[in-house]
Design an enzyme around this catalytic site. Structure first.
Site, short mmCIF file in Angstrom:
data_model
loop_
_atom_site.label_atom_id
_atom_site.label_comp_id
_atom_site.label_asym_id
_atom_site.label_seq_id
_atom_site.Cartn_x
_atom_site.Cartn_y
_atom_site.Cartn_z
N TRP A 108 -11.78 14.52 6.65
CA TRP A 108 -11.74 13.14 7.16
C TRP A 108 -12.67 12.25 6.36
CZ3 TRP A 108 -7.44 12.77 9.37
CH2 TRP A 108 -6.96 13.75 10.24
N ASP A 175 -17.83 7.69 11.83
CA ASP A 175 -16.58 8.15 12.44
C ASP A 175 -16.96 9.21 13.48
OD1 ASP A 175 -14.21 9.36 13.12
OD2 ASP A 175 -13.60 9.87 11.06
N LYS A 199 -9.16 12.72 20.96
CA LYS A 199 -9.96 13.94 21.01
C LYS A 199 -10.82 13.98 22.28
CE LYS A 199 -8.90 14.61 16.46
NZ LYS A 199 -8.83 13.82 15.25
C1 LIG Z 1 -8.61 13.30 14.03
C2 LIG Z 1 -9.63 12.64 13.23
C3 LIG Z 1 -9.33 11.52 12.43
C4 LIG Z 1 -7.94 10.95 12.30
O1 LIG Z 1 -7.57 10.32 13.48
P1 LIG Z 1 -6.16 9.57 13.60
O2 LIG Z 1 -6.32 8.91 14.92
O3 LIG Z 1 -5.11 10.64 13.59
O4 LIG Z 1 -6.00 8.65 12.48
C5 LIG Z 1 -10.37 10.93 11.73
N1 LIG Z 1 -11.62 11.42 11.78
C6 LIG Z 1 -11.95 12.50 12.52
C7 LIG Z 1 -13.36 12.99 12.55
C8 LIG Z 1 -10.96 13.16 13.27
O5 LIG Z 1 -11.27 14.23 14.01
#
Ligand SMILES: *Cc1c(COP(=O)(O)O)cnc(C)c1O
Length: 362
Positions: A108, A175, A199
């Site tokens: 990511w 993030d 998540k």
């Molecule tokens: C799942 C995830 C993403 C991507 O998320 P989307 O909503 O599918 O774009 C980005 N960063 C992290 C840390 C993730 O776990």
């Protein structure tokens, strides 16, 4: 049917995302799909400009500030679409003028870096790519001459998590997609936090952005309205049609979080769950952990069988125990047990029992 006759869940859901939500939240969401607030309307058919939804959005935004203790501190909360992946470009679009610093701790992070490079120069301060991201780099310095520093707090795929965030003079962007609201942090140390809801926050469809107002408006770039944080701040996340269902269910989940003791209490439970599982990984001769011990994530535990010949046996034992969503990501294989806030401790105990039973079976 979702529930057993004793109202417990039918499966132990270890999925990385979209992932487990509290049973109470799912039941209330289902009821609201049939009839929201006894209005005779489904949640799915009300206008995003109705009072019912504006109240939902307001409460959701204020609960984010309350849970992160950021109320009264010059932060705006947005519920946007496009996933965390859109934030990989929306962040630099808004705040990268010349140069930004990024920490590369996994897939990511590297995707975020790839997008940011479209907007300016990127200083990659450190990377753990050399050992397939099984640790968090520590000996790096955040430079002063960059517009901001970006990191990923929890690496969902590799099962590593940043324990200690370095301080810096420049704005900090994080993030937090897979560990937001799972542990207490001083959120005011960050200038921009984003997370896909699916998540640890709610169902897929919404992305939460918490942004310090004072970092915006500094780039001279022309920004398309939908990509401009200021557009969404000015319209309280109602510039265009927001993901109504996802915002609502995220709100229900935050209410659940608050009534269950808030982030502090959840962190205690999450730590306990992770300790139970990692202890088993460490003492059981059939398994080995993936991430370096000091960097292990309390949300996503990655591990594998030492002898792959036992895979079929172990997989069928997992299946018989009702354990689902535990296959590792294709980048590293093995297993990954995601233990988000809503994961009951009993599900983790069930997994550990199955792991220890493997010894009697082989
Ligand atoms: C799942 C995830 C993403 C991507 O998320 P989307 O909503 O599918 O774009 C980005 N960063 C992290 C840390 C993730 O776990």
């Amino acid at each position: 049917m979702l529930l057993n006759s004793d109202h417990s869940m039918k499966k132990h859901n270890f999925s990385a995302g979209p992932s487990i939500l509290p049973k109470e939240v799912i039941i209330q969401a289902a009821e609201s799909v049939l009839d929201i607030n006894e209005s005779g309307l489904s949640l799915l058919e009300i206008s995003h400009r109705s009072k019912a939804f504006i109240d939902i959005m307001e409460e959701a935004r204020s609960l984010v500030l309350e849970l992160t203790k950021l109320n009264g501190k010059d932060y705006s909360v947005l519920f946007l679409q496009g996933g965390a992946s859109t934030q990989f470009s929306m962040v630099p679009y808004n705040i990268l003028s010349k140069k930004a610093a990024y920490l590369d701790t996994g897939s990511w992070s590297s995707k975020a870096i790839k997008e940011a490079k479209l907007f300016g120069e990127i200083n990659e301060v450190a990377s753990s790519k050399d050992s397939n991201y099984n640790y968090i780099p520590k000996n790096y310095k955040i430079p002063d001459n960059c517009d901001y520093f970006h990191c990923t707090s929890n690496n969902t795929i590799y099962g590593t998590q940043i324990r200690k965030f370095q301080s810096s003079k420049i704005p900090k962007v994080c993030d937090m997609s897979s560990d937001i609201f799972s542990r207490q942090l001083d959120f005011s140390k960050f200038d921009l936090i984003y997370a896909g809801a699916q998540k640890n926050l709610g169902p897929a469809g919404a992305t939460i952005v918490i942004v310090k107002n004072s970092i915006l408006g500094k780039s001279s770039r022309n920004i398309p309205s939908m990509m401009d944080y200021q557009t969404h701040i000015n319209k309280s996340s109602l510039y265009n049609t927001p993901p109504v269902f996802s915002v609502y269910v995220s709100l229900l989940n935050m209410r659940w979080l608050k009534s269950n003791g808030g982030i502090k209490r959840l962190e205690e439970i999450n730590t306990k769950k992770a300790t139970i599982l990692y202890s088993e990984i460490d003492i059981n001769p059939h398994f080995k952990g993936y991430a370096k011990e000091e960097d292990r994530s309390i949300m996503n535990a990655t591990f594998s069988l030492i002898n792959d010949d036992f895979k079929e046996t172990f997989d069928s034992m997992l299946k018989n125990a009702g354990i689902v969503g535990i296959n590792g990501h294709r980048n590293i294989g093995g297993y990954r047990a995601s233990m988000y806030n809503a994961m009951p401790i009993d599900s983790v105990k069930t997994l550990v029992e199955v792991m220890s039973e493997l010894e009697n079976k082989v």
